[in-house]
Design an enzyme around this catalytic site. Structure first.
Site, PDB file in Angstrom:
ATOM      1  N   LYS A  59       0.831  -1.202   0.000  1.00  0.00           N
ATOM      2  CA  LYS A  59       0.000   0.000   0.000  1.00  0.00           C
ATOM      3  C   LYS A  59       0.873   1.262   0.000  1.00  0.00           C
ATOM      4  CE  LYS A  59      -3.713   0.289   2.835  1.00  0.00           C
ATOM      5  NZ  LYS A  59      -4.989   0.763   2.234  1.00  0.00           N
ATOM      6  N   HIS A  93     -16.063  -8.996   0.912  1.00  0.00           N
ATOM      7  CA  HIS A  93     -15.044  -9.860   1.494  1.00  0.00           C
ATOM      8  C   HIS A  93     -15.126 -11.266   0.922  1.00  0.00           C
ATOM      9  CE1 HIS A  93     -13.390 -12.591   4.623  1.00  0.00           C
ATOM     10  NE2 HIS A  93     -12.448 -11.672   4.652  1.00  0.00           N
ATOM     11  N   TYR A 109      13.089 -34.131 -15.573  1.00  0.00           N
ATOM     12  CA  TYR A 109      11.623 -34.016 -15.620  1.00  0.00           C
ATOM     13  C   TYR A 109      11.030 -34.019 -14.223  1.00  0.00           C
ATOM     14  CZ  TYR A 109      11.373 -39.038 -14.672  1.00  0.00           C
ATOM     15  OH  TYR A 109      11.485 -40.265 -14.091  1.00  0.00           O
TER      16      TYR A 109
END
Lengths: 891, 891
Positions: free
Chosen positions: A27, A473, A868
């Site tokens: 923020k 929310h 892999y």
């Protein structure tokens, strides 16, 4: 000069910028950045996350420099906003908010309207020319400060907030129902009553000194970094405790001073679909918290999301500020090159931006936005790949409701988070956790959700709320979790006490089945059959970009032709783990398996194994065929033999009858095979060494199937994998059996097959002596489930008991069975890779533990140089994307 | 020139010498050495152990060079001995014997009198002037060759040797009882019958060509390296398979040509007591095998061991050769500076030495000889320390019969191997293994023992034979094993079939209890109580030399003041592991423990723990007092809680009654604590983290006891050890509890105690992250039992099933729970030591797993730089000696 702890912003410039998230929190960094961009932001300052750690280290004390710099910060706000902290005439009011490096919406505490007291209230009334507004602000401040800073908020959810009780009493006295019906006098009375209650409960007077108020609030925000909700959220989102939160102190602006005021939140693109349109909601004459809390249903900011013709859009009502807002959102998205989630307040016609941040979105939206931004030339492909959270793709890979199935829709509301969910109704978050804990699929039904519900939301298959909008929310959190959510369903009447919900007269009880279609916003009675997901064109594009970049191959763990095909459709490039034991349970096979176990000698075992051979051969034939041209790793028998015998009375009786022996004989065998710690017992290659004829049968089945297909012109690449190897000698022993059998079969069938023999690395000793083991191995495959069990000394079946506690107590950052413990178990992997390749430079190495589908673990596998990873079919796309990100992140 | 495979000896010189045991085997190297010393040795040659490995690699084929050199070797013997291989007039006969680098008495095959056929027999008769001798030699040769080379020996012990059956028939026909009653004609007939039987069974004629005979015998000896007896012996004695055996081909000399011939074995000192006296036995007119096999009871060579006045000593009968023998034994002992075990043959008054080797001896003899040789200045102290096998000391450290107890002696015979043993009678080696397998103490009673009995002898507590002397098979093997043995007990009449032994009319059945006093040669009826051993002065001397040399400290694992004292008497320098859980079971304590387990909350647990506190404090008080001035490491609670609850119906009922709850509640608790793999479950520090109040109580008990003693003027050094640590955070958590409690107690009691907090390293992850763990640890103690379980993935409780198989199949060289697996588990130890010391240079490091008492593991602990090893009290002297040897061996 002392170290800088406080960073100012506002007035078209700032000390910080968007890159300083670690120090200023998300923020604070973005407020600074907006300020630098010339976007109107109420002036303020950010106290850095460093101070948070100091706060904890020094038990709540601040050093001199911090105190001095905060003083300077307030001066900066005063100067910029033209008001004065604690002034009677033109008082400065501030908000005190948390702001962590990672978004933790609603998890920490906030105090608004700080700076009010018996003197400054007069100034506010004068400035706003609105007595009711003044007293309402004061009332809100005392309530919020009392709850957050003075500990008035009850710890138990059962107990009512004492302030709410007082409000109810006053309303009752006055004979009104709504808060809005209270006038200035009533609110003034409330302030008095609130303060008395605080005095009564805490023995202290409510602080009147704005500075005392400020330091109290700052401390409370730092403290809230470690409240229970924050701890839970951090655990769910892998946010480390040491990051800390910053504190933002910012001049208040008011969206609730009158009808020329408003507050809202918006997204620069549609967070549910990714559609490129400005998308948001607002409330006239309201404070920002009202939008997010879902207590009033907000209105759309423009036509794009308008569904109810009676609604008024912001564009219609306040065209000037809306136009300004449009310009800002475009500026922000172009600047950040990313979809933004913004908060704004309009105070008496003047637009203020309170926040901008990267917007949360559904997986579908994430994929679409990433791909479209590449097409818009905003970002490159690498950035697009990095923008999508692989874990989130899971949402796109699971079944949706079968479109052709009957569905009895009982209500329609906001499609707050897409997906399909079926489950049993529960009404409380605690119940949700309890039900889910015993394996129930549940739908959490709430009037509205709050941060306290986070635990229950996390375990729910779907969330249904009666109130709240697309940015409520419930909606925001559900989208973040990838959980299906239908929100704001006004037709629902919920009685928490009776545990019922009523829709148009029909009562649904706790435990009843319902289904939610989060993409359509539908609530459906009962269960609905599901269908496979359709992967969109954008998804395919993103995947192909990922495939171009990644170095790791992606295989799958599959035991049947059906799963093999599904995985191949998802992009699997082979099978990394085919478990043969599952095949032993089907139909008549278990009988032959039990015959083998009961046999007293090799001849008896061989005759039973001969019966199993054709079944196994057919299994492998099907799998090889489905995976033609790709490698298929088959693990020889792994579990201890007692797993194939019945342990309960009834089934022992049945088995005895079937096998023509006495129940006592069955029990005797079960007992003779009993082990104290079966995890560390007679299993894996140890079985094959005791009974080579089992390995022989399996090798024969594999080779016969492979040779047959080879004859039919199908390319097969079997890789026979021996489990639970701890020493080179074990592998040599089993390899000899396999090779001898393979030689025989190939000779018998007259074709040769390109097969390999390798080993699981799942025993710590095998990792430590990998140089020796590699002498016998064509490949390694890490069985990180067992490797984790043994390296930690945790039985996965039993560790649940304390692993949760360990995470709660910060002893473990993650569940090591979900994310590979890189610093401990990872060392064994590194040692084994290094030593294995020292012996054989080109040794093929992969992973087939469940970590093979976990993005953070995949990053590790990439770094140590594996060839892999192998994961469950549905996680193959996740792994493809994670592998590409690993390549990008480690370049 | 091609590589040398064949080494000649004889005639006062040799190609090899005593240092070449690896190549020539012990026998060959020593024959060469004796030859070099000018001692009369029949000429011969040794085929090296290299050829043994080639023999196996090439499936029984020899290369050209070997064949050529063997030919040359025979020429050398012919030249030296003045006879010719295959010659009709003066034929050379040879023996073909095995000879491995390590002594493996009687485990491999031998062929004597090789070179005989229908032609050479005439030459032998002529040379010996003894037709019966000639035919007897031939008969023995055909029988031995048939058994060993041609596979006539029955595999099963049940079946009779076909040759013995023929002998019995011939004796019956003739109406005689003894072999010696057969004359030349009879023996000639036997040769014929033997050959026919061979032809009948194998389809082949008995080879007449001496060369064919020779290569057949050489191959058979190489093959016998891998017979079952040899495999078992190697496993018991840790002899690696790749060493191989050499083959010795040597001119025959005969102790059975008449009454001026003899054969015998002798020791340069008494192998039972170590007494410095020439000690041996002989038989007139016999072959060497007759002495060792125990078929005739031999006579003493001199007065030193003469017990029966009717016996004639060699010194009396053949004073000349005896004098020569005396000179040779002195020369040999002075040369080797070590007690020798020698074999000799006197052929027509001429003394030949057939073997010398280091003599096996009892532990008591080993200690005495080593110490006395230092005093005689033959060897230095370091050599003396190296001469005693630490493992063998075990014999001296266990109880002997209580001298004051009544004992009913039923027979007295040779004290063949000292010690005391009580057990139940069994008559067959197989039965011995079976009985011992189910936990019975057994005494193996045999007429005589043979190498086939090795398995049964190994598990017997004591061995009793009816026939055979001090150097019989039973006596030699028992001394090597440290097993008590009474041999040659002629009063015994054994009936194998009825499974009885009769002594003076009293019949003892299988399963009856008897006791043996191996030091006195007594057979005692029933059980006899035992007394603690007295450690001799020599023992103390040797130990003090070892203490001067060793770098490792030796601690003990003890849980009681009694054990602590015993260990201290054995030289323990502290306690390395005091397990607190054993204390939880005594008396009323278990009730309080169960109360704690049943408690539903912390308050309930605390109130139960309060009851335990005084008990624990008293325990520690006693132990600290016994170990004053020495460190005492106490491990906090380790086992899972369910171990403290009853699992059977009856005890659950009792517990329910005692606790005043229902049986269902007991069962419910038992079930809720059930774990699938308790080894990897909720135990160790995981308990202390879940229930810190347990750790707190234990820390309090330790500190209160320590502070009390400190006040009383006793020096205490408690080291609190947290088990099952896998992460630094776990240790930090528990350390905090301990330190906080210690601070409190010290403050309360007003004294300070020098205590430490450290950790077990028993989880692989802890070893791998030891640098981090060390930040919180004052010391490390390796729990190699669990570390081995987890590094191998073996549950010790379950692995018995396959560990034996693994050793039989050469997959594991040792049981890793007995001897630390240095190449695998050892890496974790090395990593942890290195990383731990990287964090804390002077970190105190020890081991408290059972490997701490195993000499080979102690060598490893020394090499990786540990500070101490900790073992059971009775093993402390073993560890002291092993630690000194480690220092010597790694210098």
């Amino acid at each position: 000069m002392s170290r800088k702890y406080v960073y100012n912003f506002g007035d078209g410039k700032a000390d910080g910028n968007a890159t300083m998230k670690e120090l200023l929190g998300g923020k604070g960094a973005n407020l600074a950045e907006m300020s630098n961009l010339g976007i109107p932001v109420p002036a303020g300052f950010t106290i850095s996350t460093e101070v948070c750690n100091q706060y904890y280290d020094n038990k709540g004390q601040y050093n001199e420099a911090v105190i001095e710099q905060v003083k300077k910060g307030i001066e900066h706000i005063e100067k910029t906003m033209g008001a004065k902290f604690g002034d009677k005439k033109n008082p400065l009011l501030v908000s005190v908010r948390s702001g962590a490096p990672a978004s933790m919406p609603g998890m920490m505490d906030t105090v608004l309207n700080l700076g009010l007291n018996e003197e400054t209230i007069e100034g506010i009334i004068q400035q706003s020319n609105n007595e009711r507004f003044g007293w309402d602000s004061y009332r809100r401040f005392v309530q919020m400060y009392g709850d957050v800073v003075l500990g008035m908020k009850p710890e138990s959810k059962e107990e009512e907030d004492p302030f709410e009780l007082i409000i109810d009493e006053v309303k009752e006295e006055k004979g009104v129902l709504l808060d809005t019906e209270l006038d200035a006098e009533d609110l003034k009375k409330l302030v008095e009553l609130f303060k008395n209650e605080i005095k009564k409960r805490t023995g202290k007077n409510f602080p009147t000194d704005p500075w005392e108020q400020l330091w109290g609030a700052v401390g409370a925000v730092f403290s809230s970094w470690n409240n229970q909700r924050a701890l839970t959220y951090r655990k769910l989102n892998n946010i480390p405790a040491h990051w800390g939160t910053a504190v933002n102190v910012q001049s208040m602006v008011f969206g609730n001073m009158g009808d020329d005021c408003a507050t809202g939140v918006a997204f620069t693109r549609d967070p549910a679909t990714g559609n490129k349109q400005f998308y948001g909601e607002y409330l006239v004459n309201a404070q920002g918290e009202d939008v997010v809390a879902g207590t009033r249903t907000p209105q759309p900011i423009n036509d794009s999301t308008k569904s109810d013709p009676t609604h008024k859009t912001l564009a219609e009502i306040m065209p000037g500020p809306y136009k300004e807002l449009e310009a800002i959102y475009l500026k922000l998205e172009n600047h950040y090159k990313e979809m933004q989630d913004i908060e704004f307040t309009i105070q008496k016609g003047h637009l203020w931006m309170l926040q901008t941040r990267t917007g949360k979105r559904t997986a579908a939206a994430a994929v679409r936005i990433a791909v479209e931004m590449v097409e818009e030339k905003l970002i490159d492909k690498t950035t697009a790949i990095s923008r999508v959270d692989p874990e989130q793709l899971d949402q796109l890979l699971h079944p949706t409701f079968d479109l052709n199935a009957d569905r009895k829709v009982i209500a329609t509301a906001l499609p707050a988070s897409p997906g399909a969910a079926t489950g049993r109704i529960v009404f409380h978050a605690d119940d949700a956790e309890e039900w889910a804990g015993r394996g129930e699929d549940i739908i959490l039904v709430r009037i509205e959700t709050s941060p306290e519900d986070i635990g229950g939301m996390n375990v729910a298959k779907g969330i249904l709320t009666a109130r709240g909008g697309m940015t409520s929310h419930a909606a925001v959190v559900a989208r973040g979790m990838g959980t299906c959510c239908v929100a704001g369903c006004g037709e629902l009447s919920i009685d928490y006490r009776a545990k019922t919900m009523t829709v148009e007269g029909t009562v649904y009880n706790e435990g009843d089945w319902i289904s939610l279609d989060g993409s359509k916003g539908e609530v459906i009675e009962g269960k609905v059959p599901t269908a496979q997901p359709e992967l969109s064109g954008d998804f395919g594009k993103l995947m192909s970009w990922a495939d171009d970049i990644r170095k790791l191959n992606i295989r799958t763990n599959a035991d049947t032709p059906h799963d093999s095909k599904a995985a191949r459709d998802f992009g699997a490039e082979g099978i990394g783990l085919c478990r043969t034991e599952h095949m032993f349970f089907e139909g008549d096979r278990i009988k032959a398996v039990r015959e083998m176990i009961l046999a007293n000698d090799e001849a008896g075992r061989r005759s039973a194994l001969e019966k199993l051979l054709p079944y196994q051969r057919d299994d492998f034939y099907g799998i090889f065929k489905a995976m033609h041209d790709l490698p298929v790793t088959i693990r020889t028998l792994d579990p201890p033999l007692h797993e194939f015998l019945p342990h309960d009375d009834e089934n022992q009786e049945i088995m005895a009858k079937e096998m023509g022996i006495t129940k006592e004989e069955v029990i005797a065998k079960v007992n003779s095979l009993h082990e104290f710690n079966p995890m560390l017992g007679h299993r894996g290659c140890r079985l094959g060494i005791s009974y080579p004829e089992i390995t022989e049968m399996q090798a024969r089945a594999i080779l016969e199937a492979a040779c047959q297909l080879k004859k039919e012109g199908v390319n097969v690449y079997p890789e026979i994998m021996i489990p639970l190897i701890g020493t080179k000698a074990e592998l040599a022993n089993q390899k000899e059996v396999v090779v001898k059998t393979a030689d025989e079969v190939q000779k018998e069938m007259g074709v040769e097959v390109n097969y390999k023999v390798g080993t699981m690395i799942e025993i710590p000793r095998a990792a430590l002596t990998a140089d020796e083991v590699a002498e016998e191995a064509d490949f390694f495959s890490f069985g990180t489930n067992d490797l984790t069990q043994m390296a930690f000394g945790y039985s996965r079946d039993d560790a649940g008991k304390f692993l949760k506690e360990y995470q709660d107590k910060n002893i473990l950052p993650d569940d090591p069975f979900q994310t590979l413990d890189q610093s401990g178990v990872g060392q064994l992997v590194e040692i084994a890779v290094e030593k294995g390749r020292k012996t054989k430079k080109d040794l093929k190495i992969g992973i087939c533990g469940e970590h093979g589908g976990d993005p953070r673990s995949i990053d590790f596998c990439h770094r140590v140089g594996m060839n892999y990873v192998s994961c469950s079919p549905f996680r193959v796309p996740i792994a493809r994307l994670a592998a590409a990100q690993a390549e990008i992140n480690n370049k």
